[in-house]
Design a protein around this motif. Structure first.
Motif, mmCIF file in Angstrom:
data_model
loop_
_atom_site.group_PDB
_atom_site.id
_atom_site.type_symbol
_atom_site.label_atom_id
_atom_site.label_comp_id
_atom_site.label_asym_id
_atom_site.label_seq_id
_atom_site.Cartn_x
_atom_site.Cartn_y
_atom_site.Cartn_z
ATOM 1 N N ALA A 14 0.811 -1.220 0.000
ATOM 2 C CA ALA A 14 0.000 0.000 0.000
ATOM 3 C C ALA A 14 0.845 1.270 0.000
ATOM 4 O O ALA A 14 0.345 2.346 -0.312
ATOM 5 C CB ALA A 14 -0.934 0.007 1.202
ATOM 6 N N PRO A 48 -2.147 6.358 -8.176
ATOM 7 C CA PRO A 48 -3.111 6.978 -7.263
ATOM 8 C C PRO A 48 -3.859 8.124 -7.925
ATOM 9 O O PRO A 48 -3.390 8.716 -8.889
ATOM 10 C CB PRO A 48 -2.247 7.489 -6.120
ATOM 11 C CG PRO A 48 -0.889 7.627 -6.685
ATOM 12 C CD PRO A 48 -0.767 6.641 -7.808
ATOM 13 N N GLN A 49 -5.014 8.438 -7.354
ATOM 14 C CA GLN A 49 -5.787 9.561 -7.852
ATOM 15 C C GLN A 49 -5.253 10.832 -7.220
ATOM 16 O O GLN A 49 -4.387 10.801 -6.379
ATOM 17 C CB GLN A 49 -7.250 9.411 -7.449
ATOM 18 C CG GLN A 49 -7.842 8.073 -7.742
ATOM 19 C CD GLN A 49 -8.984 7.748 -6.783
ATOM 20 O OE1 GLN A 49 -9.463 8.600 -6.059
ATOM 21 N NE2 GLN A 49 -9.391 6.508 -6.791
ATOM 22 N N LEU A 100 -9.232 11.627 -2.628
ATOM 23 C CA LEU A 100 -9.121 10.443 -1.787
ATOM 24 C C LEU A 100 -10.149 10.473 -0.682
ATOM 25 O O LEU A 100 -10.256 11.443 0.048
ATOM 26 C CB LEU A 100 -7.736 10.359 -1.143
ATOM 27 C CG LEU A 100 -6.558 10.193 -2.075
ATOM 28 C CD1 LEU A 100 -5.294 10.061 -1.262
ATOM 29 C CD2 LEU A 100 -6.755 8.983 -2.952
ATOM 30 N N LEU A 101 -10.838 9.383 -0.542
ATOM 31 C CA LEU A 101 -11.771 9.234 0.554
ATOM 32 C C LEU A 101 -12.492 10.547 0.812
ATOM 33 O O LEU A 101 -12.471 11.086 1.909
ATOM 34 C CB LEU A 101 -11.026 8.797 1.819
ATOM 35 C CG LEU A 101 -10.303 7.462 1.731
ATOM 36 C CD1 LEU A 101 -9.601 7.172 3.029
ATOM 37 C CD2 LEU A 101 -11.276 6.341 1.424
ATOM 38 N N SER A 152 -15.252 11.364 1.431
ATOM 39 C CA SER A 152 -16.200 11.427 2.544
ATOM 40 C C SER A 152 -15.479 11.548 3.882
ATOM 41 O O SER A 152 -16.095 11.864 4.887
ATOM 42 C CB SER A 152 -17.056 10.173 2.547
ATOM 43 O OG SER A 152 -16.240 9.045 2.737
ATOM 44 N N LEU A 153 -14.178 11.254 3.879
ATOM 45 C CA LEU A 153 -13.502 11.218 5.171
ATOM 46 C C LEU A 153 -13.099 12.594 5.680
ATOM 47 O O LEU A 153 -13.229 12.885 6.853
ATOM 48 C CB LEU A 153 -12.244 10.341 5.098
ATOM 49 C CG LEU A 153 -12.473 8.856 4.938
ATOM 50 C CD1 LEU A 153 -11.180 8.118 5.227
ATOM 51 C CD2 LEU A 153 -13.553 8.352 5.875
ATOM 52 N N ARG A 154 -12.522 13.398 4.783
ATOM 53 C CA ARG A 154 -12.015 14.683 5.278
ATOM 54 C C ARG A 154 -12.411 15.821 4.399
ATOM 55 O O ARG A 154 -12.307 15.687 3.203
ATOM 56 C CB ARG A 154 -10.483 14.644 5.373
ATOM 57 C CG ARG A 154 -10.101 14.320 6.779
ATOM 58 C CD ARG A 154 -8.794 14.903 7.177
ATOM 59 N NE ARG A 154 -8.745 14.820 8.655
ATOM 60 C CZ ARG A 154 -7.663 14.986 9.377
ATOM 61 N NH1 ARG A 154 -6.537 15.239 8.806
ATOM 62 N NH2 ARG A 154 -7.717 14.899 10.687
#
Lengths: 254, 207
Positions: free
Chosen positions: A223, A243-244, A249-250, A252-254
């Motif tokens: 990873a 990677p994007q 990235l995520l 919804s997370l931050r």
């Protein structure tokens, strides 16, 4: 734009040239009915600043791929070039010379020289490469510090634990101005926190401008790479891609 | 998953109103599990009904401050010390999908495994890239919460990938065994047939 850097050996690196290029590489061990096809036409390109993990079941060809990328094995067919230099068709001595100055290895088997201290082991690639002993030892001391082994430079391998020996091997693989680092399960004997520290170190080396291939069974380690390729029966069957944009990235997370 | 106990645990530090409670929950768990304020209010109402919190009269700006009761504190202590119940596992869509794909002729189950593995690997990589450095991870309670929550996601993704690897090697082993049994079976059947009918030397019996 092309950034140029000169390594210790005077090999000119051009960022527009791939650090490693494997083109349609095949490898057959043995002959006729006993032949084992380890790789069946693998193509893989690494640019400067790129970190690729290779995963796959045992016997899928992962280690063979790494041996060929490092010029330690010759492919049965296909082309291999490191920093624009063709490795196929060179003499073993020429390949060894190219490898010494550009490729760092961190392998499962430690291959530490038991009669040399930790610092001497780590300095060995630099000294073999013609660097004077004093600067080589200084570089070894800082490489040992990077893997958390400050003050262990004067110890002999058998005075250190398995995990410490592994970290000596890692320091030796990462020392000097390598343009390509090849790592085969480098964190095997390490606990998860130390293992992660090593992966972070590898990541930092790549971000500082080299390229790396990591062969591993551990997804948590893969990873840290930009992308993971999956080998099965000597073929790349899948690739996560790079990677994007970190902002996506995520989301919804931050 | 019980946000009820998590919210109650945060109230043990100091009384808070709903918005503060939500902000504190998200800060301490790194916003990995976003919470809407409606959930917070309905949870607080249930906690009040069960006697675990008390609600003050609304303040001038309309906020209702909640405080934990003695019973609530005991409940939090018990929650911290008791293990999470793992006896009734949550539904797992992937496990269901693979169980069905393994016996379905609509799809090659190894492809299903590989697609999921690549997708899980991408998720794992993306989570890993969000991980702060070791020093930053312990800067404060918020950083610690974020870091622990991320690592929990890392280990879940890793477990899923290891499980997929395991499923794949089981499938490969099974396919190999099946081929071997078939080959063995045809040999023994033909030998048997040859013994019984010496006049047909080929003795092949199709199954």
């Amino acid at each position: 734009m092309s950034v140029q850097a000169v390594t210790g050996s005077g090999l000119v690196q051009d960022s527009s040239v791939a650090v490693l290029e494997l083109r349609d590489v095949s490898k057959v061990y043995g002959e006729s009915t006993l032949a084992v096809q380890a790789l069946r036409g693998v193509s893989l390109t690494l640019q400067q600043g790129e970190f690729v993990a290779v995963m796959g079941p045992s016997g899928s060809g992962k280690s063979t791929l790494l041996q060929i990328a490092g010029g330690m094995e010759q492919p049965s067919a296909g082309a291999v070039s490191v920093a624009g230099h063709d490795l196929v068709g060179q003499t073993p001595a020429e390949r060894a010379a190219a490898r010494l100055s550009t490729v760092g290895f961190v392998f499962q088997s430690l291959n530490l020289v038991s009669s040399l201290t930790a610092a001497e082991n780590v300095a060995l690639p630099l000294e073999l490469n013609g660097m004077a002993s004093r600067p080589a030892r200084a570089a070894a001391a800082s490489a040992l510090a990077e893997v958390g082994l400050e003050g262990c430079g004067d110890k002999f391998p058998d005075e250190l634990s398995g995990g410490q020996q592994q970290r000596i091997a890692i320091a030796r693989g990462l020392i000097g101005e390598r343009s390509l680092i090849l790592a085969d399960e480098p964190t095997g004997a390490l606990d998860s926190v130390t293992g992660e520290a090593i992966l972070r170190l590898l990541r930092a080396k790549v971000d500082a401008g080299c390229a790396a291939i990591l062969v591993t069974h551990e997804a948590r380690h893969a990873a840290w790479a930009d992308r993971t390729v999956f080998l099965r029966d000597g073929l790349i069957v899948d690739d996560t891609g790079g990677p994007q944009d970190p902002r996506d990235l995520l989301g919804s997370l931050r | 998953m019980s946000i009820r106990m998590a919210l109650l645990a945060i109230l043990c530090d100091s009384p808070k109103h709903g918005y503060e409670l939500r902000a504190e929950f998200e800060a301490r768990t790194g916003s990995v599990w976003p919470l809407n304020v409606g959930q917070v209010y309905s949870t607080l109402q249930r906690l009040e009904r069960d006697g675990l919190v008390t609600a003050d009269e609304p303040t001038a700006d309309g906020h209702v401050i909640h405080s934990v009761t003695q019973v609530g504190r005991l409940a939090v202590t018990e929650w911290f010390t008791e293990p999470i119940d793992r006896t009734s596992p949550p539904r797992d869509e992937l496990a269901m999908k693979l169980s069905l794909a393994a016996v379905s002729d609509m799809v090659d189950v190894r492809e299903v495994v590989q697609r999921q593995r690549a997708a899980s690997m991408r998720a794992l990589r993306d989570i890993t890239r969000l991980k702060p450095s070791d020093d930053e991870s312990f800067a404060d309670a918020e950083a610690m919460g974020w870091s622990l929550a991320l690592e929990s996601l890392v280990f879940q993704a890793e477990a899923e990938i290891r499980w997929l690897d395991h499923v794949e090697s089981r499938l490969v082993a099974q396919a190999t065994r099946r081929r071997a049994t078939r080959a063995e079976g045809s040999v023994s059947v033909s030998e048997d047939a040859r013994r019984r009918s010496p006049r047909s030397p080929s003795g092949r019996v199709s199954r």
